[in-house]
Scaffold this motif. Sequence first.
Motif, PDB file in Angstrom:
ATOM      1  N   GLY A  41       0.794  -1.219   0.000  1.00 29.17           N
ATOM      2  CA  GLY A  41       0.000   0.000   0.000  1.00 29.17           C
ATOM      3  C   GLY A  41       0.827   1.270   0.000  1.00 29.17           C
ATOM      4  N   HIS A  42       0.181   2.370  -0.418  1.00 23.69           N
ATOM      5  CA  HIS A  42       0.876   3.653  -0.458  1.00 23.69           C
ATOM      6  C   HIS A  42       0.441   4.592   0.659  1.00 23.69           C
ATOM      7  CE1 HIS A  42      -2.658   5.916  -1.841  1.00 23.69           C
ATOM      8  NE2 HIS A  42      -2.895   4.929  -2.695  1.00 23.69           N
ATOM      9  N   SER A  43      -0.571   4.219   1.430  1.00 30.24           N
ATOM     10  CA  SER A  43      -1.107   5.131   2.438  1.00 30.24           C
ATOM     11  C   SER A  43      -0.691   4.712   3.845  1.00 30.24           C
ATOM     12  CB  SER A  43      -2.634   5.187   2.351  1.00 30.24           C
ATOM     13  OG  SER A  43      -3.190   3.909   2.621  1.00 30.24           O
ATOM     14  N   GLY A  44      -0.833   5.657   4.772  1.00 32.45           N
ATOM     15  CA  GLY A  44      -0.579   5.390   6.180  1.00 32.45           C
ATOM     16  C   GLY A  44       0.836   4.945   6.474  1.00 32.45           C
ATOM     17  N   GLU A  59      15.448  -2.166  -0.937  1.00 37.57           N
ATOM     18  CA  GLU A  59      14.513  -2.850  -1.822  1.00 37.57           C
ATOM     19  C   GLU A  59      13.192  -3.117  -1.110  1.00 37.57           C
ATOM     20  OE1 GLU A  59      16.173  -6.372  -3.511  1.00 37.57           O
ATOM     21  OE2 GLU A  59      17.689  -5.267  -4.659  1.00 37.57           O
ATOM     22  N   VAL A  60      12.103  -2.912  -1.857  1.00 34.87           N
ATOM     23  CA  VAL A  60      10.764  -3.091  -1.305  1.00 34.87           C
ATOM     24  C   VAL A  60       9.962  -4.007  -2.216  1.00 34.87           C
ATOM     25  CG1 VAL A  60       8.602  -1.966  -0.670  1.00 34.87           C
ATOM     26  CG2 VAL A  60      10.790  -0.803  -0.257  1.00 34.87           C
ATOM     27  N   THR A  61       9.435  -5.080  -1.625  1.00 32.87           N
ATOM     28  CA  THR A  61       8.529  -5.976  -2.337  1.00 32.87           C
ATOM     29  C   THR A  61       7.138  -5.807  -1.756  1.00 32.87           C
ATOM     30  OG1 THR A  61      10.274  -7.604  -2.729  1.00 32.87           O
ATOM     31  CG2 THR A  61       7.997  -8.382  -2.910  1.00 32.87           C
ATOM     32  N   GLY A  62       6.205  -5.361  -2.597  1.00 31.63           N
ATOM     33  CA  GLY A  62       4.821  -5.227  -2.181  1.00 31.63           C
ATOM     34  C   GLY A  62       3.991  -6.352  -2.771  1.00 31.63           C
ATOM     35  N   VAL A  63       2.999  -6.815  -2.013  1.00 27.80           N
ATOM     36  CA  VAL A  63       2.122  -7.890  -2.473  1.00 27.80           C
ATOM     37  C   VAL A  63       0.681  -7.431  -2.257  1.00 27.80           C
ATOM     38  CG1 VAL A  63       1.543 -10.333  -2.318  1.00 27.80           C
ATOM     39  CG2 VAL A  63       3.861  -9.564  -1.702  1.00 27.80           C
ATOM     40  N   MET A  64      -0.120  -7.447  -3.330  1.00 29.66           N
ATOM     41  CA  MET A  64      -1.475  -6.907  -3.208  1.00 29.66           C
ATOM     42  C   MET A  64      -2.438  -7.597  -4.172  1.00 29.66           C
ATOM     43  SD  MET A  64      -2.669  -2.897  -3.452  1.00 29.66           S
ATOM     44  CE  MET A  64      -2.106  -2.486  -1.805  1.00 29.66           C
ATOM     45  N   PRO A  65      -3.640  -7.900  -3.694  1.00 23.76           N
ATOM     46  CA  PRO A  65      -4.665  -8.436  -4.597  1.00 23.76           C
ATOM     47  C   PRO A  65      -5.036  -7.416  -5.682  1.00 23.76           C
ATOM     48  CG  PRO A  65      -5.249  -8.867  -2.313  1.00 23.76           C
ATOM     49  CD  PRO A  65      -4.094  -7.913  -2.298  1.00 23.76           C
ATOM     50  N   ARG A  66      -5.361  -7.921  -6.852  1.00 22.56           N
ATOM     51  CA  ARG A  66      -5.709  -7.046  -7.980  1.00 22.56           C
ATOM     52  C   ARG A  66      -6.886  -6.128  -7.666  1.00 22.56           C
ATOM     53  NH1 ARG A  66      -3.898 -11.803 -10.072  1.00 22.56           N
ATOM     54  NH2 ARG A  66      -2.238 -11.621 -11.644  1.00 22.56           N
ATOM     55  N   SER A  67      -7.837  -6.614  -6.885  1.00 21.39           N
ATOM     56  CA  SER A  67      -8.997  -5.795  -6.559  1.00 21.39           C
ATOM     57  C   SER A  67      -8.596  -4.544  -5.782  1.00 21.39           C
ATOM     58  CB  SER A  67     -10.018  -6.605  -5.752  1.00 21.39           C
ATOM     59  OG  SER A  67      -9.467  -7.035  -4.521  1.00 21.39           O
ATOM     60  N   MET A  68      -7.547  -4.641  -4.967  1.00 21.23           N
ATOM     61  CA  MET A  68      -7.060  -3.483  -4.220  1.00 21.23           C
ATOM     62  C   MET A  68      -6.278  -2.543  -5.134  1.00 21.23           C
ATOM     63  SD  MET A  68      -5.866  -5.025  -0.560  1.00 21.23           S
ATOM     64  CE  MET A  68      -7.066  -5.528   0.665  1.00 21.23           C
ATOM     65  N   VAL A  69      -5.551  -3.122  -6.076  1.00 24.60           N
ATOM     66  CA  VAL A  69      -4.824  -2.296  -7.045  1.00 24.60           C
ATOM     67  C   VAL A  69      -5.820  -1.485  -7.865  1.00 24.60           C
ATOM     68  CG1 VAL A  69      -3.268  -2.322  -9.032  1.00 24.60           C
ATOM     69  CG2 VAL A  69      -2.890  -3.912  -7.133  1.00 24.60           C
ATOM     70  N   ARG A  71      -8.513  -0.314  -6.907  1.00 21.98           N
ATOM     71  CA  ARG A  71      -9.003   0.795  -6.083  1.00 21.98           C
ATOM     72  C   ARG A  71      -7.926   1.853  -5.869  1.00 21.98           C
ATOM     73  NH1 ARG A  71     -11.864  -2.684  -1.208  1.00 21.98           N
ATOM     74  NH2 ARG A  71     -12.654  -4.320  -2.574  1.00 21.98           N
ATOM     75  N   GLU A  72      -6.790   1.676  -6.532  1.00 24.55           N
ATOM     76  CA  GLU A  72      -5.665   2.613  -6.478  1.00 24.55           C
ATOM     77  C   GLU A  72      -5.047   2.677  -5.088  1.00 24.55           C
ATOM     78  OE1 GLU A  72      -6.961   6.342  -8.131  1.00 24.55           O
ATOM     79  OE2 GLU A  72      -7.183   5.477 -10.134  1.00 24.55           O
ATOM     80  N   TRP A  73      -4.957   1.535  -4.426  1.00 19.31           N
ATOM     81  CA  TRP A  73      -4.335   1.466  -3.110  1.00 19.31           C
ATOM     82  C   TRP A  73      -2.857   1.098  -3.183  1.00 19.31           C
ATOM     83  CZ3 TRP A  73      -8.581  -1.706  -0.031  1.00 19.31           C
ATOM     84  CH2 TRP A  73      -9.712  -0.899   0.128  1.00 19.31           C
ATOM     85  N   ALA A  74      -2.371   0.705  -4.349  1.00 16.39           N
ATOM     86  CA  ALA A  74      -1.002   0.194  -4.469  1.00 16.39           C
ATOM     87  C   ALA A  74       0.026   1.315  -4.522  1.00 16.39           C
ATOM     88  CB  ALA A  74      -0.872  -0.674  -5.712  1.00 16.39           C
ATOM     89  N   HIS A  75       1.191   1.022  -3.977  1.00 15.44           N
ATOM     90  CA  HIS A  75       2.362   1.905  -4.077  1.00 15.44           C
ATOM     91  C   HIS A  75       3.053   1.570  -5.393  1.00 15.44           C
ATOM     92  CE1 HIS A  75       6.092   3.912  -3.336  1.00 15.44           C
ATOM     93  NE2 HIS A  75       5.834   4.150  -2.054  1.00 15.44           N
TER      94      HIS A  75
END
Length: 197
Positions: A41-44, A59-69, A71-75
């Motif tokens: 995520g990109h918030s908080g 280095e940063v590895t982010g893991v996110m479900p497509r449904s959240m991406v 909603r524009e929640w991804a970093h």
Amino acid sequence: MRRLAVFLASSHGNDPAHTELAAAVGTELARRGIGLVYGGGHSGLMGVIADSVLAAGGEVTGVMPRSMVEREWAHEGVTELILCDTMHERKAIMAERADAFVALPGGLGTLEEIFEVWSWRQLGFHAKPVGFLDAGGFWTPLLAALRSLVDSGFLPAATLDDLAVAPDLPTLLDALHTRLHGVPEPAHGENWRQVSR
């Protein structure tokens, strides 16, 4: 330890100290060459820790479900963003990518994630250590509640004692390393602080 999974809030909470902590943890992880694995995520506090790792050259590895991406929640600035279909897949990927797990201040999601990997460790599904960064005593009430589960006979004392708990990141990382390798982390100049256990 090459990668640390950190579970923490997607909001800032009410205390600015939590934001400062997330930033400091990110900077220190990058300084030590430890990659961050987190929920993407990109918030908080999630965004703060990712930004601080990246700003310090880590280095940063982010893991996110497509449904959240969607909603524009991804970093979108992370080193690697892994997309998946479900929360179950997200947690499994994070568990696979990380060498250890730590909880920073957070809410229900943070608790659910750290308790799941802790229970997986108890059941023998992995041998990766689990810890709480208890800066400012944030997790102290929760840890006291867990001690009451031990006293009631619902949680083995050894399981609770297996948690790595420390008020600062260097001490916590040393405790995680000891649980991961059976010995304290060797001193690396100013990068590591020996902690006798």
